[in-house]
Design a protein around this motif. Structure first.
Motif, PDB file in Angstrom:
ATOM      1  N   LYS B 256       0.857  -1.192   0.000  1.00 28.56           N
ATOM      2  CA  LYS B 256       0.000   0.000   0.000  1.00 28.56           C
ATOM      3  C   LYS B 256       0.887   1.234   0.000  1.00 28.56           C
ATOM      4  O   LYS B 256       2.035   1.198   0.426  1.00 28.56           O
ATOM      5  CB  LYS B 256      -0.886  -0.002   1.254  1.00 28.56           C
ATOM      6  N   GLN B 257       0.317   2.334  -0.470  1.00 24.78           N
ATOM      7  CA  GLN B 257       1.106   3.572  -0.517  1.00 24.78           C
ATOM      8  C   GLN B 257       1.300   4.132   0.907  1.00 24.78           C
ATOM      9  O   GLN B 257       0.411   3.980   1.742  1.00 24.78           O
ATOM     10  CB  GLN B 257       0.376   4.587  -1.387  1.00 24.78           C
ATOM     11  N   PRO B 258       2.415   4.767   1.240  1.00 25.72           N
ATOM     12  CA  PRO B 258       3.598   4.937   0.385  1.00 25.72           C
ATOM     13  C   PRO B 258       4.407   3.650   0.302  1.00 25.72           C
ATOM     14  O   PRO B 258       4.880   3.160   1.337  1.00 25.72           O
ATOM     15  CB  PRO B 258       4.382   6.030   1.102  1.00 25.72           C
ATOM     16  N   GLU B 259       4.601   3.148  -0.874  1.00 27.84           N
ATOM     17  CA  GLU B 259       5.160   1.809  -1.038  1.00 27.84           C
ATOM     18  C   GLU B 259       6.552   1.651  -0.433  1.00 27.84           C
ATOM     19  O   GLU B 259       6.816   0.724   0.323  1.00 27.84           O
ATOM     20  CB  GLU B 259       5.210   1.423  -2.529  1.00 27.84           C
ATOM     21  N   SER B 260       7.474   2.583  -0.769  1.00 25.99           N
ATOM     22  CA  SER B 260       8.865   2.413  -0.348  1.00 25.99           C
ATOM     23  C   SER B 260       9.000   2.443   1.161  1.00 25.99           C
ATOM     24  O   SER B 260       9.684   1.598   1.752  1.00 25.99           O
ATOM     25  CB  SER B 260       9.745   3.509  -0.957  1.00 25.99           C
ATOM     26  N   ASP B 261       8.352   3.414   1.806  1.00 27.68           N
ATOM     27  CA  ASP B 261       8.455   3.508   3.259  1.00 27.68           C
ATOM     28  C   ASP B 261       7.927   2.248   3.925  1.00 27.68           C
ATOM     29  O   ASP B 261       8.565   1.673   4.814  1.00 27.68           O
ATOM     30  CB  ASP B 261       7.674   4.725   3.760  1.00 27.68           C
ATOM     31  N   ASN B 262       6.761   1.824   3.470  1.00 27.20           N
ATOM     32  CA  ASN B 262       6.180   0.610   4.048  1.00 27.20           C
ATOM     33  C   ASN B 262       7.081  -0.598   3.834  1.00 27.20           C
ATOM     34  O   ASN B 262       7.274  -1.415   4.737  1.00 27.20           O
ATOM     35  CB  ASN B 262       4.809   0.336   3.430  1.00 27.20           C
ATOM     36  N   ALA B 263       7.663  -0.692   2.631  1.00 26.80           N
ATOM     37  CA  ALA B 263       8.534  -1.829   2.331  1.00 26.80           C
ATOM     38  C   ALA B 263       9.776  -1.797   3.203  1.00 26.80           C
ATOM     39  O   ALA B 263      10.196  -2.822   3.755  1.00 26.80           O
ATOM     40  CB  ALA B 263       8.905  -1.815   0.857  1.00 26.80           C
ATOM     41  N   ALA B 264      10.377  -0.615   3.359  1.00 22.12           N
ATOM     42  CA  ALA B 264      11.607  -0.501   4.159  1.00 22.12           C
ATOM     43  C   ALA B 264      11.342  -0.879   5.609  1.00 22.12           C
ATOM     44  O   ALA B 264      12.115  -1.619   6.237  1.00 22.12           O
ATOM     45  CB  ALA B 264      12.162   0.919   4.059  1.00 22.12           C
ATOM     46  N   LYS B 265      10.225  -0.398   6.153  1.00 22.78           N
ATOM     47  CA  LYS B 265       9.900  -0.742   7.551  1.00 22.78           C
ATOM     48  C   LYS B 265       9.684  -2.249   7.690  1.00 22.78           C
ATOM     49  O   LYS B 265      10.155  -2.866   8.649  1.00 22.78           O
ATOM     50  CB  LYS B 265       8.637   0.011   7.993  1.00 22.78           C
ATOM     51  N   THR B 266       8.981  -2.810   6.742  1.00 21.34           N
ATOM     52  CA  THR B 266       8.730  -4.258   6.783  1.00 21.34           C
ATOM     53  C   THR B 266      10.037  -5.038   6.730  1.00 21.34           C
ATOM     54  O   THR B 266      10.226  -6.011   7.466  1.00 21.34           O
ATOM     55  CB  THR B 266       7.821  -4.674   5.604  1.00 21.34           C
ATOM     56  N   LEU B 267      10.981  -4.555   5.906  1.00 25.84           N
ATOM     57  CA  LEU B 267      12.288  -5.226   5.782  1.00 25.84           C
ATOM     58  C   LEU B 267      13.027  -5.200   7.124  1.00 25.84           C
ATOM     59  O   LEU B 267      13.601  -6.207   7.548  1.00 25.84           O
ATOM     60  CB  LEU B 267      13.123  -4.551   4.687  1.00 25.84           C
ATOM     61  N   THR B 268      13.005  -4.044   7.783  1.00 27.72           N
ATOM     62  CA  THR B 268      13.695  -3.932   9.071  1.00 27.72           C
ATOM     63  C   THR B 268      13.114  -4.914  10.086  1.00 27.72           C
ATOM     64  O   THR B 268      13.841  -5.634  10.776  1.00 27.72           O
ATOM     65  CB  THR B 268      13.557  -2.496   9.604  1.00 27.72           C
ATOM     66  N   TRP B 269      11.809  -4.953  10.179  1.00 25.40           N
ATOM     67  CA  TRP B 269      11.154  -5.905  11.074  1.00 25.40           C
ATOM     68  C   TRP B 269      11.555  -7.340  10.759  1.00 25.40           C
ATOM     69  O   TRP B 269      11.880  -8.116  11.642  1.00 25.40           O
ATOM     70  CB  TRP B 269       9.631  -5.778  10.944  1.00 25.40           C
ATOM     71  N   MET B 270      11.526  -7.626   9.473  1.00 27.43           N
ATOM     72  CA  MET B 270      11.830  -8.989   9.054  1.00 27.43           C
ATOM     73  C   MET B 270      13.255  -9.374   9.432  1.00 27.43           C
ATOM     74  O   MET B 270      13.497 -10.453  10.004  1.00 27.43           O
ATOM     75  CB  MET B 270      11.642  -9.117   7.550  1.00 27.43           C
ATOM     76  N   ALA B 271      14.235  -8.484   9.138  1.00 25.82           N
ATOM     77  CA  ALA B 271      15.633  -8.776   9.433  1.00 25.82           C
ATOM     78  C   ALA B 271      15.831  -8.952  10.934  1.00 25.82           C
ATOM     79  O   ALA B 271      16.546  -9.862  11.383  1.00 25.82           O
ATOM     80  CB  ALA B 271      16.518  -7.655   8.891  1.00 25.82           C
ATOM     81  N   GLY B 272      15.181  -8.062  11.728  1.00 28.83           N
ATOM     82  CA  GLY B 272      15.297  -8.166  13.182  1.00 28.83           C
ATOM     83  C   GLY B 272      14.785  -9.503  13.689  1.00 28.83           C
ATOM     84  O   GLY B 272      15.457 -10.204  14.465  1.00 28.83           O
ATOM     85  N   LEU B 273      13.610  -9.875  13.219  1.00 26.58           N
ATOM     86  CA  LEU B 273      13.025 -11.153  13.637  1.00 26.58           C
ATOM     87  C   LEU B 273      13.910 -12.320  13.229  1.00 26.58           C
ATOM     88  O   LEU B 273      14.172 -13.239  14.021  1.00 26.58           O
ATOM     89  CB  LEU B 273      11.643 -11.324  12.998  1.00 26.58           C
ATOM     90  N   LEU B 274      14.394 -12.279  11.996  1.00 26.75           N
ATOM     91  CA  LEU B 274      15.195 -13.383  11.475  1.00 26.75           C
ATOM     92  C   LEU B 274      16.472 -13.560  12.282  1.00 26.75           C
ATOM     93  O   LEU B 274      16.810 -14.681  12.686  1.00 26.75           O
ATOM     94  CB  LEU B 274      15.510 -13.125   9.989  1.00 26.75           C
ATOM     95  N   ALA B 275      17.186 -12.436  12.538  1.00 19.04           N
ATOM     96  CA  ALA B 275      18.439 -12.508  13.289  1.00 19.04           C
ATOM     97  C   ALA B 275      18.186 -13.091  14.680  1.00 19.04           C
ATOM     98  O   ALA B 275      18.908 -13.984  15.147  1.00 19.04           O
ATOM     99  CB  ALA B 275      19.073 -11.125  13.379  1.00 19.04           C
ATOM    100  N   THR B 276      17.149 -12.588  15.352  1.00 19.24           N
ATOM    101  CA  THR B 276      16.828 -13.067  16.700  1.00 19.24           C
ATOM    102  C   THR B 276      16.535 -14.568  16.701  1.00 19.24           C
ATOM    103  O   THR B 276      17.097 -15.329  17.496  1.00 19.24           O
ATOM    104  CB  THR B 276      15.568 -12.332  17.211  1.00 19.24           C
ATOM    105  N   MET B 277      15.679 -14.979  15.802  1.00 19.12           N
ATOM    106  CA  MET B 277      15.253 -16.376  15.796  1.00 19.12           C
ATOM    107  C   MET B 277      16.387 -17.317  15.399  1.00 19.12           C
ATOM    108  O   MET B 277      16.532 -18.398  15.972  1.00 19.12           O
ATOM    109  CB  MET B 277      14.060 -16.562  14.856  1.00 19.12           C
TER     110      MET B 277
END
Lengths: 643, 643
Positions: B256-277
């Motif tokens: 959903k718009q704004p696409e880039s901001d939403n995508a970047a935030k999602t990426l950060t969450w994902m990387a954080g979760l992945l590293a932790t797990m």
């Protein structure tokens, strides 16, 4: 693909060579009698399998009945053979049951005879192949190859394919292929019977007592006391020996000239050999105390008993020639099924493709169809002969009866004509009519006896075998006849609709041309020019809008390259290309119902086949969809690409 | 067929709804991160499998190395994630490795990146599904359902089909389907790690000694002392944890718009979760002495140890959610593979069919192809994760490296442009350039670090895994690139040949019309009239003589019904209809090389499909053969039959 076909089937043969593909009597005996003769390999066993029901119930002497039953069947055989000799002379161009019944009794009886014969040809292939494979597996009983028994169905399919290919190569070559095994079987079998008779005469004490381990009863029978019903059941089973006797009367045109005489002589030889071998086998089974077993055929059992010591190798020869003739017996059907199918196709009761001769002058489609059906049947019944037997012979005896009855009518008609003629002549010359008429009277009598005998056996067969499988055939024959009639109606209807009768001069054609386009390129421009040449002022180009920007660009380009043709853009909410085009064509048709609408399809043809994968097959889909619209002419203007 | 498709896939969706099919951040995390997060289910185990080689060789402490290796991989993960945030902002319309590499490094690097990604998407599906099925079969170790293990391949194919269908239904519905399992997995897994940590802290004595029965070593490794090579091998195996991290940068337009901001935030969450797990799993494996086993996964082993007594049910929850996320992880590829294929198709490197949206607005062809390839792969490797791992990640790291290198070039170019601009502005305003430039300089630095790190890992991967399977990918990528280029050349060549450029006005068309006929009927007469309307004085009817008598009758009938058209009869010694007609057409073409030859085919169309079986398909064969002749126009004049 094409070269594989060449390798298996051989190069095409010119139509001009058709008349030369004829068989000598000796070759014809091999080709047409393998079915009939080979049935000696299982007919006796099938009788014993039913008698076993009484044996198990405690009647130790029940197996003796095999001799009178066999003599009864052989008598029937002689009656039928003599009957068929009449047919051969009356129908020199091939007197199968279909033709005889249709000519004399009418279309329906003819179709019933045809349907029962088609079913029977399929069964002949299945039964013969299954019995042939049983002869092979019997040989390996007790050896380390006993596991071959598990792969019977696969063997059967292999042999069916082998025979089908041999037949696709053409009848002359088939004759050459089959003469060897047939004569080898006849000689070997007769020697075995003679040697066996001599042996039991010289050393009557050497016959071992019967072996009752693994005793087998015919499927569907339970232990019971000997009764008329049981004896008739055994008789019915044994009648499988008669199948194939009609093969020669169907195949007269394949004989060398004079066809009828040669065919009749061959039939006499065949019937004589068959009667001798069949009764011989039954007598031998009786002398040597052979009882039917689960894993070994009757023939294999007594050949094993007879040929011992330094004659042991002869056992293998018997098994090999028996297997060979059984496997090749199916060949009779591969000659007859396609021939009958082609006759039916010529009369518009089967698809006309069955009347086309293939590359090698044989009716290829019939051969392929027969191979498919019989392979399926063999697979369905696990390649077991005795399970197929109850389905067998209903069709044969139905067609025998119809054919003989047809001959009776034939002779009566001929007799009347001759009487009319001779009474004319006699009244002029004053001669007694009796001597001249004797020929048709004798024939009428013979065929009358044949018709009654075969009809009685047919009834016996249906009564004793109905629940064991004959019902399948009783059901199938009417269904096939219905199919014949449905096909016939279609062809008659097509001929009526296409007939030029009553056709008036056509009105001048009022053209409307539609050119569906996917963009502007050389292929499209060529198609537009072509469309304009057909109907200069009635061409419309149609474009499906999938993307507004692209459509706008197209409109601009159209000014320069549109050849002055009117451009219609149609919408496509669901991204389909074909649907909106079809809708547009429908609208045009409704608004101009009398015009001939031509759809000109620009099409570019890639240079290599794989390049088709790189292009949408929309033109193809559109072509397919347009085919089902009435009154549309579809024109392809191909543009061939290079590289 | 059509209704089965409707049932599985749903009704078509209008193109106009395309823009509305967007994902929220939460749904996007579920859809795009399942691949990355799920790799925690097998990444630690893959490290242990290599370290087991040293353990077996006698180095009891070798399994300790899992912790530093995991931390190294997690560091790499952070570097790559930060790198990709730069890409997301620079390429808001979707910055997959293909686009970034092509834009900045040129077509060839772009194609190499694309080829490696395509291979990797297929492997992602295979590996994830195989690991998911392993989680399921691990649960049943030691129960009476242990035999499920034998049917792994079949399970895998079933799950692949399930995901493919979900994706064919459309992305919104996929999001709804996958959000539940993804969040359930995250919560369950984090709880397990927390609970496990607490338990070992409270009861350090309760950890049982390691169980070394059924100890498993990675395929291709033999027992050996710990070495740099072995540690790098373990590191390479563990890098499978990073696959899928690029998914978000490919899928930005689905946000959903704004696409880039939403995508970047999602990426950060994902990387954080992945590293932790991931680190959590490795630490836990170490604390609980878990060694890799043949028949049970590492996760299953320690979940079984931790959750005992009244918490026993939680073990099943862990296995279920792990299996679910693994099976669904494949979904990332089902979003990305078709999208990349459509980009490649748009750029003419793949067949254009991949750029068509299907009924449900998704790229159906790509989805189907991916399902096929991954199913074949899973079958070929017997559904075993660890045999697929060496093929995995080469592609990912190759595309990472190319993408990051592309970004470095991108920032340098942007920097130069900005410098040029600011130096213009500065020279007018007199401001120091430093502050403004800091943005691209920082990004350049980040991507530079990313590029070097991923390149080093790629080299390590190829060196340590080449003989274990990486060579397949090293071989496959150039082959796929060659295919891209070949396809591209074809499209360019077609466009050139079809281009209207340099096209002169066409000459007026000189028509010659040939009408092949099979007899005289209404359909033929309609075709003759149509042919005459195109070219009144240039129509020839052609008839193939198969039977002299029939031909003679036709000639007689022609006087009345031939519409004044010239009739040519051609001979056919081998009974073929198509061959002589083609030869005739060739002769006409040779004698009139400049004419446009139209073959008008009279064709009657039966009312029912099965009736086609009753007619020779000669028109069809002829149409097929004529298609390959250059410069022929083929026109079908159908005559529709009734009943």
């Amino acid at each position: 693909m094409a070269s594989l076909k060449r390798l298996l089937v051989g190069s095409p043969i010119r139509t001009a060579r058709l008349a030369h593909e004829r068989l000598t009597k000796k070759t014809a005996l091999a080709v047409f009698s393998s079915d009939a003769l080979s049935s000696t390999a299982y007919a006796t066993e099938e009788i014993l399998l039913v008698l076993a029901a009484a044996y198990v119930a405690g009647q130790g002497t029940s197996f003796n009945k095999v001799i009178p039953i066999s003599i009864g069947i052989a008598t029937l055989l002689v009656i039928v053979a003599i009957s068929y000799r009449q047919t051969i002379h009356a129908y020199p161009s091939g007197g199968g049951a279909y033709i005889v019944a249709k000519d004399n009794l009418g279309t329906m009886p003819g179709l019933i005879a045809a349907a029962s014969l088609l079913v029977d040809y399929v069964l002949t292939v299945s039964v013969s192949i299954a019995a042939g494979v049983a002869a092979i597996t019997s040989t390996f009983v007790g050896t380390r190859f006993a596991w071959l028994d598990e792969h019977r169905s696969a063997f059967c399919v292999f042999f069916i394919a082998f025979i089908a290919i041999a037949n696709l190569r053409g009848v002359r070559e088939s004759g050459a292929l089959f003469a060897g095994p047939t004569y080898a079987f006849i000689v070997t079998f007769l020697f075995m019977l003679g040697y066996g008779l001599l042996r039991v005469y010289l050393y009557p004490g050497s016959v071992p007592p019967p072996n009752d381990a693994d005793l087998k009863i015919a499927e569907g029978y339970h232990p019971q006391m000997l009764s008329l019903f049981l004896i008739l059941g055994a008789f019915s089973n044994g009648c499988a020996a008669l199948t194939g006797i009609e093969a020669i009367s169907n195949g007269i045109p394949a004989f060398k000239q004079p066809e009828s005489d040669n065919a009749a002589k061959t039939l006499t030889w065949m019937a004589g050999l068959l009667a001798t071998m069949f009764i011989g086998t039954s007598v031998m089974a009786h002398f040597y105390n052979i009882h039917p077993h689960e894993h070994e055929t009757v023939i294999s059992q007594f050949a094993r008993q007879i040929f011992t010591g330094y004659m042991g190798w002869f056992y293998y020869l018997v098994q090999a020639t028996t297997a060979a003739i059984l496997v090749l017996a199916a060949n009779t059907s591969f000659a007859d099924f396609p021939r009958l199918a082609s006759l039916l196709a010529r009369d518009r009761f089967l698809p006309r493709q069955f009347s086309n001769r293939g590359d090698r002058l044989v009716f290829s489609n019939g051969i392929v169809l027969l191979a498919l059906f019989s392979a399926v049947l063999v697979f369905a019944f696990g390649g077991e002969t005795s399970r197929l037997i109850p389905l067998y012979a209903v069709g044969v005896f139905l067609s025998f009866t119809l054919s003989q009855t047809g001959m009776v009518v034939h002779w009566r008609r001929e007799g009347k004509m001759e009487q009319a003629k001779t009474s004319d002549a006699d009244s002029q010359a004053g001669v007694k009519p009796r001597a001249r008429n004797s020929h048709w009277r004798k024939s009428l009598l013979i065929n009358c006896v044949g018709a009654i005998a075969t009809f009685v056996v047919l009834i016996v067969f249906i009564i004793t075998k109905f629940i064991h499988g004959a019902w399948v055939v009783v059901l199938l024959v009417p269904l096939i006849v219905m199919m014949f009639l449905k096909i016939h109606r279609h062809y008659v209807e097509v001929a009526r609709q296409l007939s030029t009768e009553g056709l008036n001069k056509l009105r001048p054609i009022d053209h409307l041309v539609i050119v569906p386009i996917s963009g502007i390129h050389r292929g499209v421009i060529a198609a537009l020019e072509y469309a304009k040449s057909i109907a200069p002022h009635h061409v419309t180009a149609v474009y499906v809008n999938l993307d507004d920007d692209v459509t706008q660009k197209l409109r601009e380009k159209w000014q320069e390259w549109g050849s002055g043709v009117n451009l219609i853009v149609v919408a496509s909410p669901y991204r389909s290309l074909v649907r909106p085009l079809l809708n547009y064509v429908d609208r045009v048709k409704r608004s101009s119902p009398n015009a001939v609408i031509t759809v000109v399809l620009p099409e570019f043809v890639p240079a290599k086949w794989w390049q088709n994968l790189l292009h949408n097959q929309n033109t193809l889909f559109l072509k397919g969809a347009l085919l089902f619209k009435r009154g549309l002419v579809v024109t392809n203007v191909p543009y061939h690409l290079e590289h």
